[in-house]
Design a protein around this motif. Structure first.
Motif, PDB file in Angstrom:
ATOM      1  N   PHE A   3       6.515 -46.942  30.418  1.00 36.41           N
ATOM      2  CA  PHE A   3       7.796 -47.089  30.729  1.00 36.41           C
ATOM      3  C   PHE A   3       8.235 -47.153  32.275  1.00 36.41           C
ATOM      4  O   PHE A   3       7.604 -46.423  32.927  1.00 36.41           O
ATOM      5  N   SER A   4       8.996 -47.934  32.781  1.00 34.96           N
ATOM      6  CA  SER A   4       9.246 -47.913  34.117  1.00 34.96           C
ATOM      7  C   SER A   4      10.989 -48.092  34.212  1.00 34.96           C
ATOM      8  O   SER A   4      11.455 -49.058  33.404  1.00 34.96           O
ATOM      9  N   LYS A   5      11.538 -47.329  35.098  1.00 34.95           N
ATOM     10  CA  LYS A   5      12.847 -47.450  34.995  1.00 34.95           C
ATOM     11  C   LYS A   5      13.632 -48.492  35.571  1.00 34.95           C
ATOM     12  O   LYS A   5      14.633 -49.064  35.273  1.00 34.95           O
ATOM     13  N   THR A   6      12.691 -49.041  36.644  1.00 38.91           N
ATOM     14  CA  THR A   6      12.999 -50.273  37.461  1.00 38.91           C
ATOM     15  C   THR A   6      13.009 -51.342  36.492  1.00 38.91           C
ATOM     16  O   THR A   6      13.718 -52.443  36.617  1.00 38.91           O
ATOM     17  N   GLU A   7      11.693 -51.664  35.826  1.00 44.14           N
ATOM     18  CA  GLU A   7      11.683 -52.730  34.941  1.00 44.14           C
ATOM     19  C   GLU A   7      12.486 -52.744  33.947  1.00 44.14           C
ATOM     20  O   GLU A   7      13.070 -53.717  33.474  1.00 44.14           O
ATOM     21  N   SER A   8      12.883 -51.408  33.357  1.00 43.49           N
ATOM     22  CA  SER A   8      14.134 -51.450  32.304  1.00 43.49           C
ATOM     23  C   SER A   8      15.429 -52.097  32.948  1.00 43.49           C
ATOM     24  O   SER A   8      15.902 -52.587  32.214  1.00 43.49           O
ATOM     25  N   LEU A   9      15.668 -51.740  34.182  1.00 46.02           N
ATOM     26  CA  LEU A   9      16.994 -51.968  34.635  1.00 46.02           C
ATOM     27  C   LEU A   9      16.939 -53.549  34.867  1.00 46.02           C
ATOM     28  O   LEU A   9      17.997 -54.150  34.798  1.00 46.02           O
ATOM     29  N   TYR A  10      15.820 -53.935  35.330  1.00 44.21           N
ATOM     30  CA  TYR A  10      15.548 -55.683  35.644  1.00 44.21           C
ATOM     31  C   TYR A  10      16.055 -56.256  34.221  1.00 44.21           C
ATOM     32  O   TYR A  10      16.753 -57.424  33.933  1.00 44.21           O
ATOM     33  N   GLU A  11      15.308 -55.637  33.045  1.00 48.74           N
ATOM     34  CA  GLU A  11      15.740 -56.303  31.937  1.00 48.74           C
ATOM     35  C   GLU A  11      16.938 -56.346  31.293  1.00 48.74           C
ATOM     36  O   GLU A  11      17.465 -57.397  31.008  1.00 48.74           O
ATOM     37  N   LEU A  12      17.799 -55.228  31.627  1.00 54.73           N
ATOM     38  CA  LEU A  12      19.180 -55.111  31.326  1.00 54.73           C
ATOM     39  C   LEU A  12      19.975 -55.982  32.029  1.00 54.73           C
ATOM     40  O   LEU A  12      20.751 -56.896  31.645  1.00 54.73           O
ATOM     41  N   VAL A  23      13.465 -59.613  23.577  1.00 57.80           N
ATOM     42  CA  VAL A  23      13.676 -58.368  22.985  1.00 57.80           C
ATOM     43  C   VAL A  23      13.405 -57.248  23.931  1.00 57.80           C
ATOM     44  O   VAL A  23      12.471 -57.261  25.063  1.00 57.80           O
ATOM     45  N   PHE A  24      14.539 -56.237  24.168  1.00 58.41           N
ATOM     46  CA  PHE A  24      14.513 -55.331  25.136  1.00 58.41           C
ATOM     47  C   PHE A  24      13.363 -54.325  25.107  1.00 58.41           C
ATOM     48  O   PHE A  24      13.061 -53.955  24.117  1.00 58.41           O
ATOM     49  N   ASN A  25      12.554 -54.110  26.258  1.00 57.10           N
ATOM     50  CA  ASN A  25      11.425 -53.036  26.260  1.00 57.10           C
ATOM     51  C   ASN A  25      10.408 -53.317  25.132  1.00 57.10           C
ATOM     52  O   ASN A  25       9.774 -52.565  24.599  1.00 57.10           O
ATOM     53  N   GLY A  26       9.993 -54.636  24.841  1.00 59.35           N
ATOM     54  CA  GLY A  26       9.096 -55.125  24.004  1.00 59.35           C
ATOM     55  C   GLY A  26       9.511 -54.489  22.544  1.00 59.35           C
ATOM     56  O   GLY A  26       8.592 -54.499  21.719  1.00 59.35           O
ATOM     57  N   GLY A  27      10.554 -54.096  22.199  1.00 55.33           N
ATOM     58  CA  GLY A  27      11.149 -53.697  20.874  1.00 55.33           C
ATOM     59  C   GLY A  27      11.044 -52.344  20.728  1.00 55.33           C
ATOM     60  O   GLY A  27      11.110 -51.754  19.803  1.00 55.33           O
ATOM     61  N   GLN A  28      10.499 -51.555  21.869  1.00 54.70           N
ATOM     62  CA  GLN A  28      10.205 -49.985  21.787  1.00 54.70           C
ATOM     63  C   GLN A  28      11.576 -49.197  22.377  1.00 54.70           C
ATOM     64  O   GLN A  28      12.155 -49.585  23.179  1.00 54.70           O
ATOM     65  N   LYS A  29      12.020 -48.436  21.353  1.00 54.13           N
ATOM     66  CA  LYS A  29      13.104 -47.846  21.874  1.00 54.13           C
ATOM     67  C   LYS A  29      13.053 -46.711  22.881  1.00 54.13           C
ATOM     68  O   LYS A  29      11.860 -45.910  22.987  1.00 54.13           O
ATOM     69  N   LEU A  30      13.860 -46.570  24.050  1.00 53.94           N
ATOM     70  CA  LEU A  30      13.947 -45.729  25.089  1.00 53.94           C
ATOM     71  C   LEU A  30      14.172 -44.218  24.470  1.00 53.94           C
ATOM     72  O   LEU A  30      15.165 -44.079  23.669  1.00 53.94           O
ATOM     73  N   THR A  31      13.495 -43.117  25.068  1.00 54.56           N
ATOM     74  CA  THR A  31      13.985 -41.722  24.724  1.00 54.56           C
ATOM     75  C   THR A  31      15.321 -41.603  25.611  1.00 54.56           C
ATOM     76  O   THR A  31      15.688 -42.510  26.610  1.00 54.56           O
ATOM     77  N   ASP A  32      15.863 -40.692  25.257  1.00 55.82           N
ATOM     78  CA  ASP A  32      17.176 -40.033  25.890  1.00 55.82           C
ATOM     79  C   ASP A  32      16.981 -39.802  27.316  1.00 55.82           C
ATOM     80  O   ASP A  32      17.897 -40.447  28.339  1.00 55.82           O
ATOM     81  N   GLU A  33      15.805 -39.362  27.832  1.00 54.41           N
ATOM     82  CA  GLU A  33      15.446 -38.916  29.036  1.00 54.41           C
ATOM     83  C   GLU A  33      15.172 -40.176  29.812  1.00 54.41           C
ATOM     84  O   GLU A  33      15.608 -40.632  31.008  1.00 54.41           O
ATOM     85  N   GLN A  34      14.513 -41.212  29.057  1.00 51.79           N
ATOM     86  CA  GLN A  34      14.387 -42.491  29.985  1.00 51.79           C
ATOM     87  C   GLN A  34      15.524 -43.258  29.942  1.00 51.79           C
ATOM     88  O   GLN A  34      15.785 -43.875  31.241  1.00 51.79           O
ATOM     89  N   TRP A  35      16.655 -43.332  29.063  1.00 52.03           N
ATOM     90  CA  TRP A  35      17.781 -43.937  29.242  1.00 52.03           C
ATOM     91  C   TRP A  35      18.598 -43.459  30.409  1.00 52.03           C
ATOM     92  O   TRP A  35      19.351 -44.012  31.009  1.00 52.03           O
ATOM     93  N   ALA A  40      20.703 -43.823  36.022  1.00 53.29           N
ATOM     94  CA  ALA A  40      20.941 -43.082  37.130  1.00 53.29           C
ATOM     95  C   ALA A  40      20.546 -44.177  38.405  1.00 53.29           C
ATOM     96  O   ALA A  40      20.910 -44.205  39.210  1.00 53.29           O
ATOM     97  N   GLU A  41      19.517 -45.115  37.833  1.00 50.31           N
ATOM     98  CA  GLU A  41      18.934 -46.229  38.744  1.00 50.31           C
ATOM     99  C   GLU A  41      19.948 -46.978  38.706  1.00 50.31           C
ATOM    100  O   GLU A  41      20.245 -47.557  40.142  1.00 50.31           O
ATOM    101  N   ALA A  42      20.857 -47.722  37.610  1.00 55.11           N
ATOM    102  CA  ALA A  42      21.765 -48.506  37.904  1.00 55.11           C
ATOM    103  C   ALA A  42      22.814 -48.090  38.646  1.00 55.11           C
ATOM    104  O   ALA A  42      23.752 -48.828  39.624  1.00 55.11           O
TER     105      ALA A  42
END
Length: 372
Positions: A3-12, A23-35, A40-42
């Motif tokens: 998991f990377s918060k910046t890479e996830s933000l890039y994808e969004l 497919v977002f995050n390779g099809g793997q669901k983020l946890t609430d903490e990761q979201w 927060a980064e956004a």
């Protein structure tokens, strides 16, 4: 996949602006903490409104919790409301100047927002509006129409800050850009911009905007200027991606052919790498060959500093150490824009000496000013 918060933000962001349908995050669901970290980064990058646009495109099982969705939706609605206010104020000012026979054009902010898939998602700050006539004529015009400005804030050589009375900050530009520190490339760049801005056209929102060709040159110089100063954030980089996506081949060819003339070639190469890395910009739409070495520096600085570098970690130390640290950073970028850095240093000392009489009047002469 780690998991990377910046890479996830890039994808969004890619999903939100239509740069990616994967497919977002390779099809793997983020946890609430990761979201929470991605959200927060956004916020830190002033991109919550844009990123929220991707949430609805995700499969329901991949979305964040309802609590976070509701919070995020509320923030996106606030961004939309501010955009509506900015558009109304920009239209009002445009009409006000037009009634006085003065041509104007909105720079950056609302002009960029219009180009996004959702024109109300981009989080804007203030309004930058160019008005023809030069500094003296523009100051007289502002007084004539009853727009107040602080006479103490007159050190800027390209704009005047209006007193905020409608919930919106406004900078009235009598020059279309702050340009470059290098006086030679500055003159060439400003000569082009001053002619090109006269081609500005009206929009359905009620204000005029410059051509994409103007925006590509002006905002490239703007990003370079701020990066060498306090820094830039992902929002400014996304703006430039959006501009390139809306540019024509002839626009890109023109800017590409004039990068050297405008003093922007080296920085453009680094920026093209960043846009390719984050937003998967098509190589055919790049202005020049990407430069990974300095692109990595721009990206790292933008992620660390947030919007215009406002979230960089506070340096612990005295003001002399702080000044030395800033100069070391500039020296590390010497290969990216050597002429700009040299002339920036010259400009720094010129402005310090020039402002001494004003600081004497305001009783703000301090050795500390020399190092900040």
């Amino acid at each position: 996949m780690a998991f990377s918060k910046t890479e996830s933000l890039y994808e969004l962001l890619r999903i939100a602006v239509g740069a990616e349908d994967s497919v977002f995050n390779g099809g793997q669901k983020l946890t609430d903490e990761q979201w929470d970290l991605v959200h927060a980064e956004a916020l830190r990058q002033l991109l919550a409104g844009v990123a929220y646009g991707a949430i609805a495109k995700l499969p329901q099982a991949m979305r964040p919790s309802l609590d976070l969705i509701f919070q995020w939706a509320s923030e996106a609605e606030t961004v939309k409301g501010h955009n509506v206010l900015l558009n109304k104020e920009a239209a009002r000012l445009t009409q006000l100047f037009k009634e006085q026979g003065a041509k104007s054009a909105v720079l950056k902010g609302p002009a960029n927002a219009r180009l996004y898939p959702n024109p109300y998602a981009r989080q804007a700050g203030d309004i930058d509006i160019w008005v023809e006539g030069g500094k003296k004529a523009v100051m007289e015009l502002l007084q004539k129409v009853g727009l107040e400005f602080d006479p103490k804030v007159q050190l800027s050589f390209h704009h005047i800050n209006l007193k905020e009375d409608r919930g919106v900050g406004v900078e009235v530009h009598f020059r279309p850009s702050s340009g470059n520190f290098n006086p030679f490339t500055h003159r060439r760049l400003l000569s082009f911009l001053e002619k090109e801005i006269l081609k500005s056209e009206s929009t359905p929102e009620g204000f005029d905007v410059p051509t994409i060709r103007f925006a590509l040159a002006m905002q490239l110089a703007h990003i370079q200027h701020h990066f060498l100063g306090t820094g830039v954030g992902l929002k400014q980089l996304l703006d430039y991606y959006i501009l390139l996506e809306h540019s024509s081949e002839s626009d890109r060819k023109f800017i590409s052919a004039n990068l050297e003339k405008f003093g922007l070639r080296d920085f453009a190469g680094a920026l093209m790498w960043v846009l390719g890395h984050i937003f998967k910009l098509d190589r055919a739409k790049m202005l020049c060959t990407p430069n990974e070495k300095y692109g990595v520096k721009i990206l790292g600085d933008s992620v660390a500093g947030g919007n215009f570098g406002k979230h960089k970690k506070k340096f612990v130390g005295n003001f002399v150490q702080h000044w030395i640290r800033k100069k070391k950073r500039i020296l590390s970028l010497l290969g990216l824009a050597p002429a700009e850095i040299f002339w920036e240093e010259v400009d720094y000392w010129k402005m310090y000496i020039k402002s001494i009489p004003l600081r004497i009047r305001l009783r703000r002469v301090s050795i500390r000013d020399l190092f900040e």
